[in-house]
Design a protein around this motif. Structure first.
Motif, mmCIF file in Angstrom:
data_model
loop_
_atom_site.group_PDB
_atom_site.id
_atom_site.type_symbol
_atom_site.label_atom_id
_atom_site.label_comp_id
_atom_site.label_asym_id
_atom_site.label_seq_id
_atom_site.Cartn_x
_atom_site.Cartn_y
_atom_site.Cartn_z
ATOM 1 N N MET A 5 -1.270 5.898 2.062
ATOM 2 C CA MET A 5 -1.554 4.571 2.613
ATOM 3 C C MET A 5 -1.361 4.607 4.121
ATOM 4 S SD MET A 5 0.352 2.103 -0.161
ATOM 5 C CE MET A 5 -0.294 0.550 0.339
ATOM 6 N N ASP A 6 -2.211 3.890 4.775
ATOM 7 C CA ASP A 6 -2.044 3.810 6.222
ATOM 8 C C ASP A 6 -1.142 2.644 6.583
ATOM 9 O OD1 ASP A 6 -3.831 1.922 5.413
ATOM 10 O OD2 ASP A 6 -5.126 2.077 7.167
ATOM 11 N N THR A 7 -0.742 2.581 7.826
ATOM 12 C CA THR A 7 0.214 1.569 8.274
ATOM 13 C C THR A 7 -0.315 0.145 8.130
ATOM 14 O OG1 THR A 7 -0.429 2.496 10.427
ATOM 15 C CG2 THR A 7 1.909 2.402 9.898
ATOM 16 N N THR A 8 -1.588 -0.057 8.275
ATOM 17 C CA THR A 8 -2.145 -1.404 8.156
ATOM 18 C C THR A 8 -1.969 -1.935 6.737
ATOM 19 O OG1 THR A 8 -3.808 -0.794 9.795
ATOM 20 C CG2 THR A 8 -4.204 -2.793 8.532
ATOM 21 N N ALA A 9 -2.214 -1.113 5.774
ATOM 22 C CA ALA A 9 -2.070 -1.537 4.380
ATOM 23 C C ALA A 9 -0.608 -1.821 4.052
ATOM 24 C CB ALA A 9 -2.630 -0.469 3.452
ATOM 25 N N VAL A 10 0.300 -0.996 4.565
ATOM 26 C CA VAL A 10 1.726 -1.202 4.317
ATOM 27 C C VAL A 10 2.191 -2.502 4.956
ATOM 28 C CG1 VAL A 10 4.034 -0.299 4.763
ATOM 29 C CG2 VAL A 10 2.210 1.250 4.042
ATOM 30 N N VAL A 11 1.795 -2.733 6.181
ATOM 31 C CA VAL A 11 2.184 -3.962 6.886
ATOM 32 C C VAL A 11 1.594 -5.180 6.172
ATOM 33 C CG1 VAL A 11 1.890 -5.264 9.036
ATOM 34 C CG2 VAL A 11 2.513 -2.846 9.118
ATOM 35 N N LEU A 12 0.348 -5.086 5.752
ATOM 36 C CA LEU A 12 -0.289 -6.198 5.052
ATOM 37 C C LEU A 12 0.426 -6.483 3.730
ATOM 38 C CD1 LEU A 12 -2.568 -8.238 5.088
ATOM 39 C CD2 LEU A 12 -4.011 -6.528 3.982
ATOM 40 N N ALA A 13 0.816 -5.464 3.003
ATOM 41 C CA ALA A 13 1.533 -5.648 1.743
ATOM 42 C C ALA A 13 2.886 -6.299 1.988
ATOM 43 C CB ALA A 13 1.700 -4.306 1.039
ATOM 44 N N ILE A 14 3.607 -5.846 2.986
ATOM 45 C CA ILE A 14 4.926 -6.414 3.298
ATOM 46 C C ILE A 14 4.792 -7.874 3.716
ATOM 47 C CG2 ILE A 14 6.871 -6.303 4.899
ATOM 48 C CD1 ILE A 14 6.550 -3.242 4.829
#
Length: 81
Positions: free
Chosen positions: A1-10
């Motif tokens: 997963m890239d950082t954008t997906a992780v940030v969006l999930a959080i």
């Protein structure tokens, strides 16, 4: 997963929890105010009964219904005061 997906999930998880807590807080606040109004009403009714042998309570509700209660004290009863 890239950082954008992780940030969006959080962000979506945190915002969901915040919305849930806000809804619970608003419901608790409404319930508290509702119970305060009920307590005040019951206190007024009990004070009116203590001062006389008969009390009549008439409640008009916003939906058009009304409730009328007549409370009488028996001659042998003593006040709770």
């Amino acid at each position: 997963m890239d950082t954008t997906a992780v940030v969006l999930a959080i962000v979506s998880v945190v915002s969901g929890k915040v919305c849930l807590l806000t809804a619970l807080w608003l419901r608790l606040r409404w319930r508290t105010k509702h119970e305060q109004v009920q307590r005040q009403h019951l206190t007024e009714v009990s004070r009116s009964i203590a001062g006389s042998d008969q009390a009549e309570v008439v409640e008009q509700r916003p939906d058009g219904h009304s409730l009328r209660i007549t409370i009488t004290r028996s001659p042998g009863e003593k006040s709770a005061a």
